[in-house]
Scaffold this motif. Structure first.
Motif, PDB file in Angstrom:
ATOM      1  N   ILE A  33       7.851 103.244  33.713  1.00  0.00           N
ATOM      2  CA  ILE A  33       7.634 104.633  34.165  1.00  0.00           C
ATOM      3  C   ILE A  33       8.540 105.051  35.327  1.00  0.00           C
ATOM      4  N   LYS A  34       9.224 104.090  35.907  1.00  0.00           N
ATOM      5  CA  LYS A  34      10.002 104.306  37.133  1.00  0.00           C
ATOM      6  C   LYS A  34      10.920 105.532  37.050  1.00  0.00           C
ATOM      7  N   ASP A  35      11.612 105.648  35.923  1.00  0.00           N
ATOM      8  CA  ASP A  35      12.597 106.722  35.789  1.00  0.00           C
ATOM      9  C   ASP A  35      11.962 108.095  35.582  1.00  0.00           C
ATOM     10  N   TYR A  36      10.667 108.134  35.382  1.00  0.00           N
ATOM     11  CA  TYR A  36      10.017 109.424  35.083  1.00  0.00           C
ATOM     12  C   TYR A  36       9.210 109.969  36.264  1.00  0.00           C
ATOM     13  N   LEU A  37       9.199 109.220  37.374  1.00  0.00           N
ATOM     14  CA  LEU A  37       8.312 109.617  38.481  1.00  0.00           C
ATOM     15  C   LEU A  37       8.554 111.043  38.966  1.00  0.00           C
ATOM     16  N   SER A  38       9.812 111.472  38.946  1.00  0.00           N
ATOM     17  CA  SER A  38      10.087 112.825  39.464  1.00  0.00           C
ATOM     18  C   SER A  38       9.660 113.915  38.471  1.00  0.00           C
ATOM     19  N   GLU A  39       9.288 113.510  37.260  1.00  0.00           N
ATOM     20  CA  GLU A  39       8.908 114.513  36.239  1.00  0.00           C
ATOM     21  C   GLU A  39       7.403 114.625  36.057  1.00  0.00           C
ATOM     22  N   ILE A  40       6.653 113.737  36.721  1.00  0.00           N
ATOM     23  CA  ILE A  40       5.213 113.699  36.421  1.00  0.00           C
ATOM     24  C   ILE A  40       4.371 114.013  37.665  1.00  0.00           C
ATOM     25  N   ASP A  41       3.078 114.213  37.449  1.00  0.00           N
ATOM     26  CA  ASP A  41       2.160 114.569  38.537  1.00  0.00           C
ATOM     27  C   ASP A  41       1.298 113.397  38.985  1.00  0.00           C
ATOM     28  N   LEU A  42       1.141 112.416  38.107  1.00  0.00           N
ATOM     29  CA  LEU A  42       0.155 111.374  38.390  1.00  0.00           C
ATOM     30  C   LEU A  42       0.516 110.061  37.681  1.00  0.00           C
ATOM     31  N   VAL A  43       0.265 108.963  38.382  1.00  0.00           N
ATOM     32  CA  VAL A  43       0.329 107.639  37.746  1.00  0.00           C
ATOM     33  C   VAL A  43      -1.092 107.088  37.732  1.00  0.00           C
ATOM     34  N   LEU A  44      -1.543 106.677  36.568  1.00  0.00           N
ATOM     35  CA  LEU A  44      -2.885 106.105  36.422  1.00  0.00           C
ATOM     36  C   LEU A  44      -2.751 104.596  36.218  1.00  0.00           C
ATOM     37  N   ILE A  45      -3.200 103.855  37.226  1.00  0.00           N
ATOM     38  CA  ILE A  45      -3.119 102.391  37.143  1.00  0.00           C
ATOM     39  C   ILE A  45      -4.433 101.865  36.567  1.00  0.00           C
ATOM     40  N   MET A  46      -4.349 101.184  35.441  1.00  0.00           N
ATOM     41  CA  MET A  46      -5.550 100.583  34.859  1.00  0.00           C
ATOM     42  C   MET A  46      -5.846  99.262  35.562  1.00  0.00           C
ATOM     43  N   SER A  47      -7.076  99.138  36.059  1.00  0.00           N
ATOM     44  CA  SER A  47      -7.482  97.900  36.712  1.00  0.00           C
ATOM     45  C   SER A  47      -8.456  97.101  35.844  1.00  0.00           C
ATOM     46  N   VAL A  48      -8.538  97.479  34.572  1.00  0.00           N
ATOM     47  CA  VAL A  48      -9.168  96.672  33.507  1.00  0.00           C
ATOM     48  C   VAL A  48      -8.333  96.925  32.256  1.00  0.00           C
ATOM     49  N   GLU A  49      -8.527  96.081  31.235  1.00  0.00           N
ATOM     50  CA  GLU A  49      -7.878  96.396  29.952  1.00  0.00           C
ATOM     51  C   GLU A  49      -8.564  97.636  29.387  1.00  0.00           C
ATOM     52  N   PRO A  50      -7.800  98.674  28.997  1.00  0.00           N
ATOM     53  CA  PRO A  50      -8.452  99.892  28.523  1.00  0.00           C
ATOM     54  C   PRO A  50      -9.297  99.639  27.271  1.00  0.00           C
ATOM     55  N   GLY A  51     -10.378 100.383  27.149  1.00  0.00           N
ATOM     56  CA  GLY A  51     -11.226 100.270  25.961  1.00  0.00           C
ATOM     57  C   GLY A  51     -12.713 100.383  26.249  1.00  0.00           C
TER      58      GLY A  51
ATOM     59  N   VAL B 271      -3.784  94.022  40.124  1.00  0.00           N
ATOM     60  CA  VAL B 271      -3.081  95.308  39.989  1.00  0.00           C
ATOM     61  C   VAL B 271      -2.862  95.993  41.349  1.00  0.00           C
ATOM     62  N   LEU B 272      -3.455  95.446  42.397  1.00  0.00           N
ATOM     63  CA  LEU B 272      -3.287  96.091  43.710  1.00  0.00           C
ATOM     64  C   LEU B 272      -1.830  96.039  44.175  1.00  0.00           C
ATOM     65  N   GLU B 273      -1.155  94.922  43.863  1.00  0.00           N
ATOM     66  CA  GLU B 273       0.259  94.809  44.251  1.00  0.00           C
ATOM     67  C   GLU B 273       1.097  95.884  43.554  1.00  0.00           C
ATOM     68  N   LYS B 274       0.802  96.107  42.275  1.00  0.00           N
ATOM     69  CA  LYS B 274       1.532  97.135  41.513  1.00  0.00           C
ATOM     70  C   LYS B 274       1.235  98.528  42.082  1.00  0.00           C
ATOM     71  N   THR B 275      -0.007  98.722  42.489  1.00  0.00           N
ATOM     72  CA  THR B 275      -0.396 100.003  43.091  1.00  0.00           C
ATOM     73  C   THR B 275       0.415 100.251  44.359  1.00  0.00           C
ATOM     74  N   LYS B 276       0.508  99.213  45.175  1.00  0.00           N
ATOM     75  CA  LYS B 276       1.290  99.329  46.425  1.00  0.00           C
ATOM     76  C   LYS B 276       2.750  99.647  46.125  1.00  0.00           C
ATOM     77  N   ALA B 277       3.302  98.956  45.139  1.00  0.00           N
ATOM     78  CA  ALA B 277       4.720  99.137  44.809  1.00  0.00           C
ATOM     79  C   ALA B 277       4.979 100.556  44.292  1.00  0.00           C
TER      80      ALA B 277
ATOM     81  N   LYS C 117      -7.793 102.071  47.912  1.00  0.00           N
ATOM     82  CA  LYS C 117      -7.257 103.130  48.791  1.00  0.00           C
ATOM     83  C   LYS C 117      -6.157 102.569  49.690  1.00  0.00           C
ATOM     84  N   ASP C 118      -6.410 101.392  50.262  1.00  0.00           N
ATOM     85  CA  ASP C 118      -5.403 100.776  51.140  1.00  0.00           C
ATOM     86  C   ASP C 118      -4.099 100.517  50.383  1.00  0.00           C
ATOM     87  N   ALA C 119      -4.222 100.230  49.091  1.00  0.00           N
ATOM     88  CA  ALA C 119      -3.020  99.958  48.287  1.00  0.00           C
ATOM     89  C   ALA C 119      -2.265 101.244  47.951  1.00  0.00           C
TER      90      ALA C 119
END
Ligand code: DX5
Ligand code: ZN
Length: 220
Positions: free
Chosen positions: A126-144, A154-160, A189-191
């Protein structure tokens, strides 16, 4: 800081036999957004609701409908979800053959765009699309499914992601979704997450006291 935090309760944990009343109760309890999980039994191993249900809920509240599409391929359904009254439409990059095209389809409907990363999905998707979008949704469980255990890795990814957004001086929201509870919400939140999704904690803790549970998640 905490006043900037938004709470987006997931109606996946609501009583579907009285879904309209549940949405009204969430609004009264102080929800910022209403998180609507759409699953197709193909992209994820579960089925939920489609645009017709969203359309019926739409007149009941002015709250932002934060629609999380876990469907593939996603493009053919975007207009239906936009017409039904979604405000934010979030998709997974794995659910489209052309991420840019999907972003454009959502923007053409005048809706906010979110992209979601599953726990193992990398930022480079998603890195290249950040300037085109409004929100990044980080899943902290497998979706379903609701009610799963939070994956702290996933906290490290959230921080990054938050760091990338800040470096580029973008105003992109970072939302976290899955297993959020009264203990881990402060870590999220801290992340760098500023929107918290929660289903089971909001609907089940404190005997289902929605207002109290939203307040704790917001302020803890
Ligand atoms: C999972 C969904 C989540 C889920 C959150 O695929 O995207 O929104 O319903 O529910 P809890 O808070 O119970 O993990
Ligand atoms: Zn979700």
């Amino acid at each position: 800081m905490s006043s900037l935090i938004k709470i987006s309760p997931s109606i996946l944990s609501a009583d579907f036999s009285k879904l309209g009343n549940e949405v009204i109760s969430l609004e009264k309890a102080g929800a910022d957004y209403i998180h609507i999980d759409v699953m197709d039994g193909h992209f994820v191993p579960n089925l939920t609701i489609g645009p017709e249900v969203i359309k019926k809920l739409r007149p009941l509240t002015k709250k932002t409908f934060d629609v999380h599409l876990m469907i593939s391929p996603v493009d053919n359904f975007i207009k239906d979800f936009a017409d039904a009254g979604s405000d934010i439409i979030t998709f997974h990059p794995e659910a489209t053959s052309d991420v840019s095209k999907t972003i454009k389809l959502i923007k053409n409907q005048n809706k906010k765009v979110g992209i979601s990363l599953k726990p193992k999905s990398e930022i480079k998707l998603i890195k290249d699309y950040l300037s085109e979008i409004d929100l990044v949704l980080i899943m902290s469980v497998e979706p379903g499914f609701g009610g799963q255990k939070f994956m702290p890795e996933v906290l490290e990814k959230t921080k990054a992601i938050r760091k990338l957004i800040n470096e580029k001086k973008l105003s992109v929201d970072v939302e976290i979704d899955g297993g959020i509870n009264f203990e881990n919400c402060s870590k999220a939140k801290d992340a760098g997450a500023n929107i918290l999704v929660s289903g089971s904690t909001i609907f089940k803790e404190n005997k289902g006291d929605l207002k109290k549970n939203i307040e704790i998640l917001r302020n803890n």
